[in-house]
Motif scaffolding. Structure first.
Motif: not given
Length: 351
Positions: A213-215, A219-220, A229-230, A239-246
Motif C-alpha cells: 500500500h505504501i509503495c 500513505c500519510t 503522500p501528504s 494506520f497503526s501498522t502503516c504508521h510504524g512501517l512508514q
C-alpha cells in the motif's frame, strides 16, 4: 422382613389396572419391594436373566436381591424401570447409587441420565468420589469432566478428604490424575504458543499489505516519488501498522549504520523486504523496493539449498495473508496502473 405393599410407580400408570406383583426385590435393609417380572425383564437384560434363571426350590414367592445401596435408592431405581422418569430431587439424593445400579443392571437410559446429572453437580468436595465411580461404571464422559475439574482446581482438591483417601488407597489413579494434569498443562502451553505464532503471522501479513500500500499508493508520511503522500491522504484502515512501517522506511532511507550492517531497525526492514519478495507473485511489476533483487537471490539460494525455517515462515505468512483476504474487507484503494521501479529503488520513496 417388612413388605412394601405396592410397586413404587408414583402414580404413573395408576390409570391402568395392574396385575398382582409376582416378584419381590430384596434390599439391604431387609425390606421387600413388590414388582412385576415382565416390566423388570423388559427394562433390564440383567434382571431378565435373573428372573428366567431356574429356581432351586419351587415357590410362588420369587425374590430378586438388590443389595449394597440404600432402600430408597432401590425404590427410585425400580420406579425408573416402570416410568423412565427421575426427578431432580431424586438425582440430588441418590445419583451416585443410581449410576451404580444402572451400570450393574444395564439400564442405559438411566445411566445417561445419571451421567448428566452427576456432571452438573460436580464440586471440589465430591469430584474424587464421582471420578472413582465413573471409572468403575465405564462412564467416560463423566470421567473426563471429573478430570477437567480436578485439573482446573487441583490446589483445592488436594485439601479434601477424598483426595487424601485416594492417595492412601489408590496410587494408580493418583498417578493417572497427575499425568492428565501434566498433559493438560502441556496442551495449554502448546495452544498458547500456537496462538502467539499465528498472531505473529497475521501481523507480518498485515505488514506485507501495508508495505504494498505504501509503495504503490502512499500513505500519510511515505509514498512513491511520483505522488505526494501528504495530499488527500487520511489514516488508512491499518494506520497503526502503516504508521510504524512508514517510520521504519524513513529511518532506513537515511540511516548511516545500515551500510555496515550495524543497525537493528534496518535489519528488520531488510527482512520485511525479503519476506515481501518471497510471497510476491508479480516481481516485474511490483513497486516495493528490492523485490526483484531478493527474488533473484532466492532463486540462486534455492539451487544451493535454502533455509527451511525461512521457507516455513514464508508459507505461514502467505497462508495468513490468504485467510485475511477471505475474512476481512479489502482496503479500498484507487485503481491505478502499476509502474515499474527504476534501478535506484530506494530513491523512489518520498521521505
Amino acid at each position: 422382613m417388612e413388605l412394601n405393599s405396592s410397586p413404587p410407580v408414583d402414580g404413573v400408570i395408576a390409570a391402568v389396572e395392574m396385575p398382582e406383583p409376582d416378584v419381590h426385590v430384596v434390599t439391604s435393609s431387609g425390606m421387600l419391594i413388590p414388582a412385576h417380572s415382565k416390566i423388570l425383564a423388559s427394562a433390564s437384560p440383567v434382571l431378565e436373566s435373573i428372573i428366567e434363571r431356574p429356581q432351586k426350590r419351587r415357590s410362588s414367592d420369587r425374590k430378586i436381591p438388590i443389595l449394597g445401596v440404600p432402600y430408597n435408592a432401590v425404590s427410585v431405581f425400580i420406579q425408573f424401570l416402570y416410568s423412565y422418569k427421575c426427578s431432580e430431587e431424586q438425582m440430588e439424593k441418590y445419583g451416585i447409587h443410581l449410576l451404580a445400579l444402572a451400570h450393574v443392571y444395564s439400564v442405559p437410559q438411566l445411566k445417561q441420565r445419571c451421567t448428566r446429572g452427576l456432571a452438573q453437580r460436580l464440586t471440589v468436595e465430591n469430584v474424587v468420589d464421582v471420578l472413582q465411580l465413573a471409572r468403575l461404571c465405564d462412564a467416560p464422559d463423566l470421567q473426563l469432566k471429573c478430570m477437567k475439574l480436578l485439573s482446573n482446581n487441583f490446589k483445592a482438591v488436594e485439601e479434601t478428604e477424598g483426595w487424601k483417601f485416594l492417595q492412601n488407597h489408590d496410587p494408580y489413579l493418583e498417578l493417572e490424575i497427575l499425568q492428565f494434569i501434566d498433559e493438560a498443562e502441556s496442551r495449554r502451553k502448546t495452544r498458547q504458543r500456537r496462538r502467539e505464532e499465528q498472531s505473529l503471522y497475521v501481523q507480518l501479513s498485515e505488514a506485507m499489505d501495508c508495505l504494498e500500500h505504501i509503495c504503490s499508493e502512499g500513505c500519510t508520511l511515505v509514498g512513491p516519488s511520483d505522488m505526494d503522500p501528504s495530499k488527500h491522504k487520511g489514516p488508512c484502515s491499518k494506520f497503526s501498522t502503516c504508521h510504524g512501517l512508514q517510520l521504519l522506511i524513513k529511518h532506513f532511507g537515511i540511516c548511516k549504520k545500515r551500510v555496515n550492517g550495524g543497525c537493528v531497525r534496518c535489519k528488520r526492514m531488510w527482512q520485511l523486504f525479503r519476506l515481501h519478495s518471497s510471497i510476491c507473485e508479480q516481481p516485474d511489476e511490483c513497486r516495493v523496493p528490492l523485490c526483484r533483487q531478493f527474488k533473484l537471490k532466492a532463486q540462486q539460494d534455492r539451487r544451493g539449498g535454502s533455509d527451511e525455517r525461512w521457507r516455513l515462515l514464508v508459507k505461514k505468512v502467505a497462508s495468513a495473508k490468504a485467510m485475511s483476504s477471505l475474512s476481512l474487507p479489502k482496503r479500498k484503494r484507487e485503481e491505478e496502473p502499476r509502474m515499474a521501479m527504476d534501478t535506484q529503488e530506494m530513491r523512489s520513496f518520498k521521505l
